[in-house]
Design an enzyme around this catalytic site. Sequence first.
Site, PDB file in Angstrom:
ATOM      1  N   TYR A  33       0.840  -1.195   0.000  1.00 17.26           N
ATOM      2  CA  TYR A  33       0.000   0.000   0.000  1.00 17.26           C
ATOM      3  C   TYR A  33       0.877   1.249   0.000  1.00 17.26           C
ATOM      4  CZ  TYR A  33      -3.817   3.132   1.132  1.00 17.26           C
ATOM      5  OH  TYR A  33      -4.748   4.135   1.108  1.00 17.26           O
ATOM      6  N   TYR A  42      -5.700   4.938  -7.573  1.00 15.82           N
ATOM      7  CA  TYR A  42      -5.924   4.856  -6.137  1.00 15.82           C
ATOM      8  C   TYR A  42      -7.266   4.200  -5.878  1.00 15.82           C
ATOM      9  CZ  TYR A  42      -6.079   5.841  -1.207  1.00 15.82           C
ATOM     10  OH  TYR A  42      -6.146   5.695   0.155  1.00 15.82           O
TER      11      TYR A  42
END
Lengths: 186, 386
Positions: B291, B341
């Site tokens: 991440y 994203y």
Amino acid sequence: MLSSLTAGREDGARIADRGEAMLVNAAAPSGVAPPMGQAEFILPATDKADTAPFWQATREKRLVVQRCDSCGKTRFPPRPHCGACRSDKLSWPEVSGFAKIFSHIVVYPPVLPAFAKYAPFPAVLVELAEGKHLRMFGNVIAKPGDTINAINPDSLYIGQPVRVHFEVLTDGVTLPRWLLQPEGAR
Amino acid sequence: MSVTTLIKDRTAIAGIGMAPYGRGIESSEEHLAGMAVKQALDDAGIDAAEVDGLVSYDMEVTALEEMASNMGLGDLRFIAHTSCGGGGSCAGVGLGAMAIVTGQADVVVAWRSRKRSSKESRWWMNQPSIVRDRQMWLRPHGVVRTADEIAFMARRYMHEYGATQDHFANVALAFRRHANLNPTAVMHEKKMTRESYHTSRYVADPLRLYDCCLETDGACALVLVSAERAKDLKQKPVYVHAAAQGISRDSSIMVQWYAEDMMRTQAVACAEGLWKHSDIRPKDIKVAEMYDAYTPEILFTLEGYGFCGRGEAGPFTDDGNIELGGRLPINTNGGSLSDAYLHGFNLVIEGVKQMRGTSTAQVQDADTCFVSGSDLVPTSAMVLRR
């Protein structure tokens, strides 16, 4: 600049004291809220059971943390229970107000309208003299009355000594700010 | 049977789907979510009526029951909605694996849909002017955006361990190069140089624009079944070897502001559970999908999961080590920084592609993949193998 920060004080204070999730804007007609995110101030609610004593203390120009009355451990931010012993017996001892910068940033645009006129401005996380586990956010100033962008951010460093200063934003809300101290201060 | 054998390799990701990624996409989040799920079911060759488990994680716009109706799913017997924003990407897969192994469900679908490309969709723009939760200790001081919060942690990390903006640049550049290989990455055609990184504007000093992830629209989804079932389906099975979730002690969002050791992130709790259940060790991992809402998070994750020691992650990113051809290629689709994203779910999809051998930045002979959610919020991680 202090005057601009305190403009709308009455509306802000009344709404903040009621603690309702209404938007504070002196320019808005009564009962008409500006769009989300457009308010003149971002204020803490001061009427929450677990945190109200902190804001009561800042209004009295005292900086407090929580202490567990069972095991004696201090804590911040406030919580209803002590994570060390689970007791909910607590008190709000005053601390010295001396601290050191633990980390610092410079906030650049785009930011909320409440902060747009100050950006870029520095913000700090400080560690209180009373313990490494007691940290608070805030803005730094060189002298009372300074705006939050008056200091050259490049002059800030980790470990820099600061001391609490109380800035009255509204009748209901007094925010701690962090006043730079001469090197060698405690 | 020891607890560590319960989910190990007993489920497999059998289908993946990706709605278009981009900016200014007109379709609703609910529509995008459906596109991704439909494609994942088609990819697996599984009928929607067979789906009996559904998992999402918070900040998801489409409710579980709406997804079930939109896709004409069967009667659902297992449903879960878990924490937490960018931390929840692997959690749904882990929960789905547990559900299948324990007989609660046979076919589990997980997905993520986001529309964040319009300026109005920035969550921080909708900050209430009176802050009633724990953010009251941050927001009144102008610490409003996630970038501001991560910047505090980045500065402290740089101070303690000597990491530099050049290390952050290593991350941004590596992922951009991977995106340049990936035709569906939002930044596919945009080159980045070390100079353009270092001259990009500050958002929250020490973080620059290129340290921050994209704001995009899109959706992706996957289908999880038992390992046995997966063998008979269209795609090469990608096995869930281990999966874990974690909240470390003295926790707070986004940063462990009030923990004595601020660098002891949520990854610490998650890593302990993950490696306990995994025969594959960090040194055995061939490719990683971590991440990356902000470049320093890669450094924190490398350390949090034991890919290197505390304070060593900056130099770990030197010499192309995290790029294709390097020691541990990371975010081979471009990641949140240069692909899209989607709260890290596109990283899960990329992990599956690596194990299938179909990535646009394919790591040669990759047979193990580490995937993680954000370790600055309640988090999750997993190990995939082919």
